[in-house]
Design an enzyme around this catalytic site. Sequence first.
Site, PDB file in Angstrom:
ATOM      1  N   GLU A   1      50.039  35.951  43.286  1.00  0.00           N
ATOM      2  CA  GLU A   1      48.784  36.179  42.415  1.00  0.00           C
ATOM      3  C   GLU A   1      47.821  34.991  42.371  1.00  0.00           C
ATOM      4  O   GLU A   1      46.617  35.072  42.654  1.00  0.00           O
ATOM      5  CB  GLU A   1      49.087  36.662  41.217  1.00  0.00           C
ATOM      6  CG  GLU A   1      49.516  38.270  41.003  1.00  0.00           C
ATOM      7  CD  GLU A   1      48.572  39.088  41.558  1.00  0.00           C
ATOM      8  OE1 GLU A   1      47.218  38.795  41.081  1.00  0.00           O
ATOM      9  OE2 GLU A   1      48.782  40.272  42.085  1.00  0.00           O
TER      10      GLU A   1
ATOM     11  N   HIS B   1      45.509  38.676  49.581  1.00  0.00           N
ATOM     12  CA  HIS B   1      46.724  39.017  49.361  1.00  0.00           C
ATOM     13  C   HIS B   1      47.192  39.619  50.645  1.00  0.00           C
ATOM     14  O   HIS B   1      48.396  39.359  51.201  1.00  0.00           O
ATOM     15  CB  HIS B   1      46.872  40.151  48.386  1.00  0.00           C
ATOM     16  CG  HIS B   1      47.251  40.114  47.025  1.00  0.00           C
ATOM     17  ND1 HIS B   1      48.256  39.041  46.597  1.00  0.00           N
ATOM     18  CD2 HIS B   1      46.552  40.242  45.824  1.00  0.00           C
ATOM     19  CE1 HIS B   1      48.196  39.070  45.259  1.00  0.00           C
ATOM     20  NE2 HIS B   1      47.334  39.931  44.704  1.00  0.00           N
TER      21      HIS B   1
ATOM     22  N   HIS C   1      40.019  38.919  46.448  1.00  0.00           N
ATOM     23  CA  HIS C   1      41.342  38.876  45.810  1.00  0.00           C
ATOM     24  C   HIS C   1      42.302  39.506  46.617  1.00  0.00           C
ATOM     25  O   HIS C   1      43.535  39.092  47.106  1.00  0.00           O
ATOM     26  CB  HIS C   1      41.359  39.034  44.533  1.00  0.00           C
ATOM     27  CG  HIS C   1      42.912  39.179  43.640  1.00  0.00           C
ATOM     28  ND1 HIS C   1      43.057  37.989  42.953  1.00  0.00           N
ATOM     29  CD2 HIS C   1      43.773  39.954  43.679  1.00  0.00           C
ATOM     30  CE1 HIS C   1      44.448  38.266  42.490  1.00  0.00           C
ATOM     31  NE2 HIS C   1      44.867  39.265  43.174  1.00  0.00           N
ATOM     32  N   GLU C   2      41.975  40.861  46.744  1.00  0.00           N
ATOM     33  CA  GLU C   2      42.752  41.821  47.252  1.00  0.00           C
ATOM     34  C   GLU C   2      42.959  41.672  48.967  1.00  0.00           C
ATOM     35  O   GLU C   2      44.064  41.641  49.308  1.00  0.00           O
ATOM     36  CB  GLU C   2      42.464  43.256  47.054  1.00  0.00           C
ATOM     37  CG  GLU C   2      42.313  43.598  45.653  1.00  0.00           C
ATOM     38  CD  GLU C   2      43.711  43.627  45.219  1.00  0.00           C
ATOM     39  OE1 GLU C   2      44.782  43.769  45.871  1.00  0.00           O
ATOM     40  OE2 GLU C   2      43.722  43.207  43.962  1.00  0.00           O
TER      41      GLU C   2
END
Length: 268
Positions: free
Chosen positions: A199, A140, A136-137
């Site tokens: 997100e 980003h 997830h990070e």
Amino acid sequence: MKKIFSFLLLAPLFISCTQNLVTGRKQLDLVSETELQSVATQQYKTFLNENKVISAGNNRDAEMVRRVGTRISAAITTFYNKKGYTSVLEGYQWEFNLVDSKEANAWCMPGGKVVVYNGLLPLTQNEAGLAIVIGHEIAHAVAQHGSERMSQALLQQLGGVALQVAIANKPVETQNLFMTAYGIGTTVGAILPFSRKEETEADKFGLYFSSMGGYNPQEAVPFWERMAKAGGTKPPEFLSTHPSDETRMKAIKANMSQALKYYKPVKR
């Protein structure tokens, strides 16, 4: 004259929008990835010097963070190279560190500078859960969400000046904007609508990335359920920087079949 003036005022914004190769979405782009990676290298070093880094040499959790990050980063590098999108990860020099903090958080700066706080590990519970977070990070970063937020902040708070000009003239303010853009501070209220979109994108592509690294994407469901329970009372979705728990879980489940296509378990 009003229409002409408005066009001239907004023209630079249209010119400064680029299409992201990962998400396919057009983004405001007032800063170059090269500039951001340079700033990230400095800020990452400063952060590590000012916080307690847990050495991977004698700590199983720190070694796990490094192992998960290395597998995911190697897998997505191979994936984008095969697609002919080598520019997505151009300049990346991956680093994965575990920091001693009770905060349940993780983040990734431009160029692949990743930190996981050990306060997050009771919620991830296992290696696959950690992979969901790191994926997830990383999503980003490679989707250039920080660049998008930084561009928005430079435009709204510093008048749209170039990054290097902002650093030279307002170093403290610019550093604060950078840290906020990468989740190491408080999100500015004016850019909340964009943050929810970012997100959702990070959930989607992070699911794919953790799968590519050999981790079962289905672990995302129990992980985010644990996060939801740990979150306590939350504001309404329209006031939040994140999707509501219900919205997030619905989107994750909708993307699961595609994520499973990338999943090839690795022997541990």
